[in-house]
Design a protein around this motif. Structure first.
Motif, PDB file in Angstrom:
ATOM      1  N   MET A   1       1.169  75.938 -40.832  1.00 53.92           N
ATOM      2  CA  MET A   1       0.752  74.818 -41.683  1.00 53.92           C
ATOM      3  C   MET A   1       0.760  73.575 -40.306  1.00 53.92           C
ATOM      4  SD  MET A   1      -0.534  76.231 -44.066  1.00 53.92           S
ATOM      5  CE  MET A   1      -0.610  74.451 -44.435  1.00 53.92           C
ATOM      6  N   ARG A   2       1.664  74.009 -39.027  1.00 55.43           N
ATOM      7  CA  ARG A   2       2.022  72.631 -38.638  1.00 55.43           C
ATOM      8  C   ARG A   2       0.414  71.706 -37.601  1.00 55.43           C
ATOM      9  NH1 ARG A   2       6.607  75.089 -35.815  1.00 55.43           N
ATOM     10  NH2 ARG A   2       8.251  74.078 -36.862  1.00 55.43           N
ATOM     11  N   GLY A   3      -0.828  72.234 -37.679  1.00 57.27           N
ATOM     12  CA  GLY A   3      -2.015  71.617 -37.759  1.00 57.27           C
ATOM     13  C   GLY A   3      -2.419  70.725 -38.135  1.00 57.27           C
ATOM     14  N   ASN A   4      -1.892  70.737 -39.486  1.00 61.23           N
ATOM     15  CA  ASN A   4      -3.034  69.870 -40.172  1.00 61.23           C
ATOM     16  C   ASN A   4      -1.781  68.939 -40.371  1.00 61.23           C
ATOM     17  OD1 ASN A   4      -4.705  71.877 -41.474  1.00 61.23           O
ATOM     18  ND2 ASN A   4      -3.360  72.683 -41.878  1.00 61.23           N
ATOM     19  N   LEU A   5      -3.019  67.256 -40.046  1.00 57.59           N
ATOM     20  CA  LEU A   5      -2.010  65.971 -40.284  1.00 57.59           C
ATOM     21  C   LEU A   5      -2.633  65.537 -41.756  1.00 57.59           C
ATOM     22  CD1 LEU A   5      -3.578  64.393 -37.105  1.00 57.59           C
ATOM     23  CD2 LEU A   5      -1.398  65.747 -37.619  1.00 57.59           C
ATOM     24  N   CYS A   6      -1.654  65.167 -42.172  1.00 57.82           N
ATOM     25  CA  CYS A   6      -1.522  64.348 -43.676  1.00 57.82           C
ATOM     26  C   CYS A   6      -0.703  63.110 -43.182  1.00 57.82           C
ATOM     27  CB  CYS A   6      -0.630  65.049 -44.922  1.00 57.82           C
ATOM     28  SG  CYS A   6      -0.289  64.599 -45.794  1.00 57.82           S
ATOM     29  N   ARG A   7      -1.734  61.695 -44.011  1.00 55.54           N
ATOM     30  CA  ARG A   7      -1.547  60.562 -43.625  1.00 55.54           C
ATOM     31  C   ARG A   7      -0.423  60.186 -44.601  1.00 55.54           C
ATOM     32  NH1 ARG A   7      -7.449  57.499 -43.787  1.00 55.54           N
ATOM     33  NH2 ARG A   7      -7.707  58.191 -45.618  1.00 55.54           N
TER      34      ARG A   7
ATOM     35  N   THR B   1       2.895  64.468 -47.164  1.00 55.82           N
ATOM     36  CA  THR B   1       2.940  65.180 -47.892  1.00 55.82           C
ATOM     37  C   THR B   1       3.693  66.464 -47.393  1.00 55.82           C
ATOM     38  OG1 THR B   1       1.253  66.021 -48.594  1.00 55.82           O
ATOM     39  CG2 THR B   1       1.836  63.857 -49.830  1.00 55.82           C
ATOM     40  N   TYR B   2       4.073  67.323 -46.288  1.00 58.09           N
ATOM     41  CA  TYR B   2       4.374  68.332 -45.677  1.00 58.09           C
ATOM     42  C   TYR B   2       5.340  69.211 -46.401  1.00 58.09           C
ATOM     43  CZ  TYR B   2       1.858  66.045 -41.238  1.00 58.09           C
ATOM     44  OH  TYR B   2       0.993  65.303 -40.748  1.00 58.09           O
ATOM     45  N   PRO B   3       6.297  68.590 -46.888  1.00 56.49           N
ATOM     46  CA  PRO B   3       7.484  70.057 -47.729  1.00 56.49           C
ATOM     47  C   PRO B   3       6.858  70.095 -49.019  1.00 56.49           C
ATOM     48  CG  PRO B   3       8.276  67.585 -47.219  1.00 56.49           C
ATOM     49  CD  PRO B   3       7.407  67.513 -46.080  1.00 56.49           C
ATOM     50  N   ARG B   4       5.795  69.276 -49.260  1.00 59.00           N
ATOM     51  CA  ARG B   4       4.733  69.475 -50.716  1.00 59.00           C
ATOM     52  C   ARG B   4       4.091  70.085 -50.755  1.00 59.00           C
ATOM     53  NH1 ARG B   4       3.830  63.840 -53.283  1.00 59.00           N
ATOM     54  NH2 ARG B   4       6.462  62.886 -53.871  1.00 59.00           N
ATOM     55  N   VAL B   5       3.106  70.340 -49.434  1.00 61.42           N
ATOM     56  CA  VAL B   5       2.395  71.691 -49.042  1.00 61.42           C
ATOM     57  C   VAL B   5       3.146  72.636 -48.886  1.00 61.42           C
ATOM     58  CG1 VAL B   5       0.488  72.364 -46.957  1.00 61.42           C
ATOM     59  CG2 VAL B   5       0.841  70.222 -48.305  1.00 61.42           C
ATOM     60  N   ASN B   6       3.978  72.630 -48.300  1.00 63.17           N
ATOM     61  CA  ASN B   6       5.206  74.014 -47.742  1.00 63.17           C
ATOM     62  C   ASN B   6       5.715  74.860 -49.528  1.00 63.17           C
ATOM     63  OD1 ASN B   6       4.065  73.654 -45.176  1.00 63.17           O
ATOM     64  ND2 ASN B   6       6.414  73.048 -45.729  1.00 63.17           N
ATOM     65  N   LYS B   7       6.088  73.600 -50.325  1.00 63.83           N
ATOM     66  CA  LYS B   7       6.162  74.696 -51.640  1.00 63.83           C
ATOM     67  C   LYS B   7       5.232  75.162 -52.434  1.00 63.83           C
ATOM     68  CE  LYS B   7      10.134  71.195 -52.044  1.00 63.83           C
ATOM     69  NZ  LYS B   7      10.419  70.247 -52.717  1.00 63.83           N
ATOM     70  N   ALA B   8       3.882  74.208 -52.110  1.00 60.88           N
ATOM     71  CA  ALA B   8       2.309  74.633 -52.768  1.00 60.88           C
ATOM     72  C   ALA B   8       2.771  76.123 -52.841  1.00 60.88           C
ATOM     73  CB  ALA B   8       1.304  73.737 -53.153  1.00 60.88           C
ATOM     74  N   ILE B   9       2.322  76.302 -51.127  1.00 59.23           N
ATOM     75  CA  ILE B   9       1.653  77.520 -50.096  1.00 59.23           C
ATOM     76  C   ILE B   9       3.581  78.843 -51.061  1.00 59.23           C
ATOM     77  CG2 ILE B   9       1.573  79.688 -48.194  1.00 59.23           C
ATOM     78  CD1 ILE B   9       0.692  76.448 -47.453  1.00 59.23           C
ATOM     79  N   ARG B  10       4.031  78.474 -51.505  1.00 60.61           N
ATOM     80  CA  ARG B  10       5.659  79.313 -51.491  1.00 60.61           C
ATOM     81  C   ARG B  10       5.236  79.695 -52.964  1.00 60.61           C
ATOM     82  NH1 ARG B  10       6.950  83.018 -50.443  1.00 60.61           N
ATOM     83  NH2 ARG B  10       7.931  82.280 -48.247  1.00 60.61           N
ATOM     84  N   SER B  11       5.105  78.739 -54.093  1.00 61.22           N
ATOM     85  CA  SER B  11       4.664  78.553 -55.439  1.00 61.22           C
ATOM     86  C   SER B  11       2.890  79.670 -55.665  1.00 61.22           C
ATOM     87  CB  SER B  11       3.932  77.516 -55.998  1.00 61.22           C
ATOM     88  OG  SER B  11       3.503  77.560 -57.511  1.00 61.22           O
ATOM     89  N   VAL B  12       2.416  79.283 -54.341  1.00 60.18           N
ATOM     90  CA  VAL B  12       0.833  80.779 -54.963  1.00 60.18           C
ATOM     91  C   VAL B  12       1.784  81.625 -54.272  1.00 60.18           C
ATOM     92  CG1 VAL B  12      -0.813  80.977 -53.885  1.00 60.18           C
ATOM     93  CG2 VAL B  12      -0.609  78.381 -54.418  1.00 60.18           C
TER      94      VAL B  12
END
Length: 88
Positions: free
Chosen positions: A59-65, A68-79
């Motif tokens: 997920m490193r290449g996606n920019l988030c203003r 929320t990178y830790p939340r994105v990673n947690k959401a993916i793990r949750s899925v």
């Protein structure tokens, strides 16, 4: 060439991601949401059971203003942990 957008995800695939994004409070401004979800779907197609390190790396290449990178990673793990994503 075939292009899929977040709106074009199959009905069985979009809800687990939407639910995880909501539960982990990923979306603040929404700027990066579609890119993150599409990258996650693409990544899980090739690696359906990744480690947390592999998720972060993919997920490193996606920019988030909103940073929320830790939340994105947690959401993916949750899925991965809580949804039947056989259609990925």
């Amino acid at each position: 060439a075939f292009i899929t957008t977040s709106e074009g995800l199959s009905p069985g695939l979009a809800p687990p991601f939407q639910k995880a994004w909501t539960e982990q409070q990923v979306t603040l401004c929404g700027y990066c949401q579609a890119g993150h979800i599409m990258q996650a779907v693409s990544f899980l197609r090739t690696n359906p059971n990744p480690t947390d390190q592999e998720i972060e790396s993919a997920m490193r290449g996606n920019l988030c203003r909103c940073m929320t990178y830790p939340r994105v990673n947690k959401a993916i793990r949750s899925v991965i942990d809580n949804a039947d994503i056989t259609e990925v």
